[in-house]
Design an enzyme around this catalytic site. Sequence first.
Site, PDB file in Angstrom:
ATOM      1  N   LYS A   1      -4.505   3.212   2.580  1.00  0.00           N
ATOM      2  CA  LYS A   1      -5.437   2.522   1.777  1.00  0.00           C
ATOM      3  C   LYS A   1      -6.986   3.335   1.171  1.00  0.00           C
ATOM      4  O   LYS A   1      -7.251   3.486  -0.150  1.00  0.00           O
ATOM      5  CB  LYS A   1      -6.298   1.953   3.021  1.00  0.00           C
ATOM      6  CG  LYS A   1      -4.833   0.915   2.845  1.00  0.00           C
ATOM      7  CD  LYS A   1      -5.115   0.311   4.194  1.00  0.00           C
ATOM      8  CE  LYS A   1      -4.361  -1.468   5.109  1.00  0.00           C
ATOM      9  NZ  LYS A   1      -4.630  -1.278   6.330  1.00  0.00           N
TER      10      LYS A   1
ATOM     11  N   GLU B   1       2.723  -3.183  16.136  1.00  0.00           N
ATOM     12  CA  GLU B   1       3.654  -3.450  15.474  1.00  0.00           C
ATOM     13  C   GLU B   1       5.167  -2.855  17.239  1.00  0.00           C
ATOM     14  O   GLU B   1       4.033  -1.819  17.779  1.00  0.00           O
ATOM     15  CB  GLU B   1       4.616  -2.584  14.458  1.00  0.00           C
ATOM     16  CG  GLU B   1       3.695  -3.137  13.215  1.00  0.00           C
ATOM     17  CD  GLU B   1       4.575  -4.142  12.294  1.00  0.00           C
ATOM     18  OE1 GLU B   1       5.962  -4.303  12.424  1.00  0.00           O
ATOM     19  OE2 GLU B   1       3.840  -4.674  11.837  1.00  0.00           O
TER      20      GLU B   1
ATOM     21  N   ASP C   1      -1.472   4.754   7.977  1.00  0.00           N
ATOM     22  CA  ASP C   1      -2.002   2.717   6.767  1.00  0.00           C
ATOM     23  C   ASP C   1      -3.554   3.083   6.757  1.00  0.00           C
ATOM     24  O   ASP C   1      -3.463   3.322   5.678  1.00  0.00           O
ATOM     25  CB  ASP C   1      -1.794   1.825   8.127  1.00  0.00           C
ATOM     26  CG  ASP C   1      -1.694   0.713   7.156  1.00  0.00           C
ATOM     27  OD1 ASP C   1      -1.376   0.292   6.807  1.00  0.00           O
ATOM     28  OD2 ASP C   1      -3.502   0.379   7.750  1.00  0.00           O
TER      29      ASP C   1
ATOM     30  N   GLY D   1      -3.527 -10.623   8.167  1.00  0.00           N
ATOM     31  CA  GLY D   1      -3.079 -11.818   8.559  1.00  0.00           C
ATOM     32  C   GLY D   1      -2.478 -12.636   6.990  1.00  0.00           C
ATOM     33  O   GLY D   1      -2.779 -12.332   5.819  1.00  0.00           O
TER      34      GLY D   1
ATOM     35  N   GLY E   1      -6.714  -6.737   2.883  1.00  0.00           N
ATOM     36  CA  GLY E   1      -6.089  -8.262   3.187  1.00  0.00           C
ATOM     37  C   GLY E   1      -6.678  -9.010   2.042  1.00  0.00           C
ATOM     38  O   GLY E   1      -7.072  -8.852   1.149  1.00  0.00           O
TER      39      GLY E   1
ATOM     40  N   LYS F   1       0.986  -1.153  -0.064  1.00  0.00           N
ATOM     41  CA  LYS F   1      -0.133   0.018  -0.190  1.00  0.00           C
ATOM     42  C   LYS F   1       0.505   1.538  -0.620  1.00  0.00           C
ATOM     43  O   LYS F   1       0.762   2.329  -0.352  1.00  0.00           O
ATOM     44  CB  LYS F   1      -0.843   0.080   1.297  1.00  0.00           C
ATOM     45  CG  LYS F   1      -0.348   0.354   2.461  1.00  0.00           C
ATOM     46  CD  LYS F   1      -1.370  -0.579   3.603  1.00  0.00           C
ATOM     47  CE  LYS F   1      -0.171  -1.008   4.940  1.00  0.00           C
ATOM     48  NZ  LYS F   1      -0.309  -2.972   4.387  1.00  0.00           N
TER      49      LYS F   1
ATOM     50  N   VAL G   1      -5.229  -3.640   0.282  1.00  0.00           N
ATOM     51  CA  VAL G   1      -6.622  -2.494   0.989  1.00  0.00           C
ATOM     52  C   VAL G   1      -7.057  -3.760   1.307  1.00  0.00           C
ATOM     53  O   VAL G   1      -7.607  -4.351   0.707  1.00  0.00           O
ATOM     54  CB  VAL G   1      -7.055  -1.717  -0.139  1.00  0.00           C
ATOM     55  CG1 VAL G   1      -8.366  -1.165   0.844  1.00  0.00           C
ATOM     56  CG2 VAL G   1      -5.449  -0.498  -0.890  1.00  0.00           C
TER      57      VAL G   1
ATOM     58  N   ILE H   1     -10.023  -9.242   1.658  1.00  0.00           N
ATOM     59  CA  ILE H   1     -11.561  -8.789   1.377  1.00  0.00           C
ATOM     60  C   ILE H   1     -10.773  -8.534   0.583  1.00  0.00           C
ATOM     61  O   ILE H   1     -10.128  -7.573   0.004  1.00  0.00           O
ATOM     62  CB  ILE H   1     -11.911  -6.957   2.019  1.00  0.00           C
ATOM     63  CG1 ILE H   1     -11.647  -7.791   3.373  1.00  0.00           C
ATOM     64  CG2 ILE H   1     -13.417  -7.158   1.558  1.00  0.00           C
ATOM     65  CD1 ILE H   1     -12.054  -6.094   4.403  1.00  0.00           C
TER      66      ILE H   1
ATOM     67  N   GLY I   1      -0.121  -9.717  19.234  1.00  0.00           N
ATOM     68  CA  GLY I   1       0.872  -9.620  17.337  1.00  0.00           C
ATOM     69  C   GLY I   1      -0.229  -8.717  16.934  1.00  0.00           C
ATOM     70  O   GLY I   1      -0.402  -8.253  15.707  1.00  0.00           O
TER      71      GLY I   1
END
Length: 420
Positions: free
Chosen positions: A202, A187, A198, A299, A131, A102, A129, A133, A184
């Site tokens: 997107k 970060e 982020d 993921g 993941g 991205k 954008v 979807i 997790g």
Amino acid sequence: MNIAILGCGTVASGVCRLIAKEREGIARALGEPVVIRKILARTSAKARALGFGEEEICSDMAPILADPTISVVVELIGGTGDARTFVEQALRSGKHVVTANKDLIALHYGELLALARENSVSLLFEASVGGGIPLIEPLRQTLALGGVRRIYGILNGTTNFILTRMARDGMGYADALSLAQKLGYAEADPRSDVDGLDAGRKIAILATLAFHSRVTFGDVACEGISAVTETDVAFAARTGRTIKLLGVAQRQEDGVTAYVRPALVPNAHPLASVSDAYNAVFLQGDAVGDVMLYGQGAGAMPTANSVLSDILRAARTAPVHSDPFYEDLPVRDEGGESVYYVRLLVQDRPKVLSGIAGVFGEYGISLASLVQETRPGERAELMLFTHAARERDLRAAMEALLARGDVHGGCAMICLEEKT
Ligand SMILES: NC(=O)c1ccc[n+]([C@@H]2O[C@H](COP(=O)([O-])OP(=O)(O)OC[C@H]3O[C@@H](n4cnc5c(N)ncnc54)[C@H](OP(=O)(O)O)[C@@H]3O)[C@@H](O)[C@H]2O)c1
């Protein structure tokens, strides 16, 4: 069909596993298997751990560019440094590029697309954008044809996880962030997520596709969630709302606006119930009406699924040559009118309230409701809703309020209307 994968990290390992697992299905869908002929790794141990042999592992682009049987390069390195150089080299060599990056697309889509078109190859970025979807292709192929007026959504799983824990478990921001880091979801350096950057990348990509006009990351005003307090979350709940970090892009008569901000979303809105690390995008189009796309925004495996769908698309469909920026709309930094929620920590003494109301009045902002709660140290917290106000006026009023000696802090958030 031979491909090369750049990188050996989370998404790259997911893609390798998915290609191995779906071997037969891929071969049936494509008429031939997908073979990872080269993998570019900084350290070969990671590639070896994924099952690759020395003849497949490389440490620079030369063997990939020199191999005419490799038709698709899958960039899973991230960032805008080497990744950009490698993508440009691949496109110049006549190879299709699939990327999940991205950062790169939100800044350099225009130049990279021009390069792809010059070389008659595809540049595909479904995984950049949302993941897993399917967002980019539905938007590009069908939804953006029907006059999209607004596209907005929950585009960052980390911040949605934090806000969900604050609302559901009554956690403070710092504790919810530590939990996200422990599990997790965040970060060690969470700034890109919690500062809204982020999500900003997107929404720039989505706005570009939705409005057929170039919107880059630099055009997006980003505000994160670090100022959101337990008071805000509780007050939102008391008024039938949930705080979400939204990326919003809107088409106006004379341009487009794009921003990322925490917003109070009515509980009846489908975005209010998008919890934890899930993402969802809500789109409003003249022809299509309201559409919501929902799923896992990150993921290894969900993202790998989007990458694989692009690999198959690169093999099956011819590159598109039409101009995606035919609207060429100016990007405005001024949002339209909105109802605002404002929280102010003030000195608890006579005339302070009337002084504050006076400031709002000076900027033409009328107040719809106000609640005052006592705080220690002769202070009070004011939580109020405005009537619809112009963003410019609200910002100026907040600046004037925060400069007053009797105001010790505060924040303002947009409220999404019940019927959007
Ligand atoms: N993770 C997700 O859920 C997700 C979701 C959607 C999109 N994405 C995007 O997917 C991309 C990859 O993310 P990721 O989570 O897989 O990252 P990652 O786990 O950090 O993996 C990045 C990989 O690239 C390698 N690399 C970095 N710079 C390199 C260079 N100059 N030359 C060669 N290799 C280099 C790293 O090598 P080392 O192993 O040596 O460090 C590592 O193997 C990013 O653009 C990210 O934004 C990720």
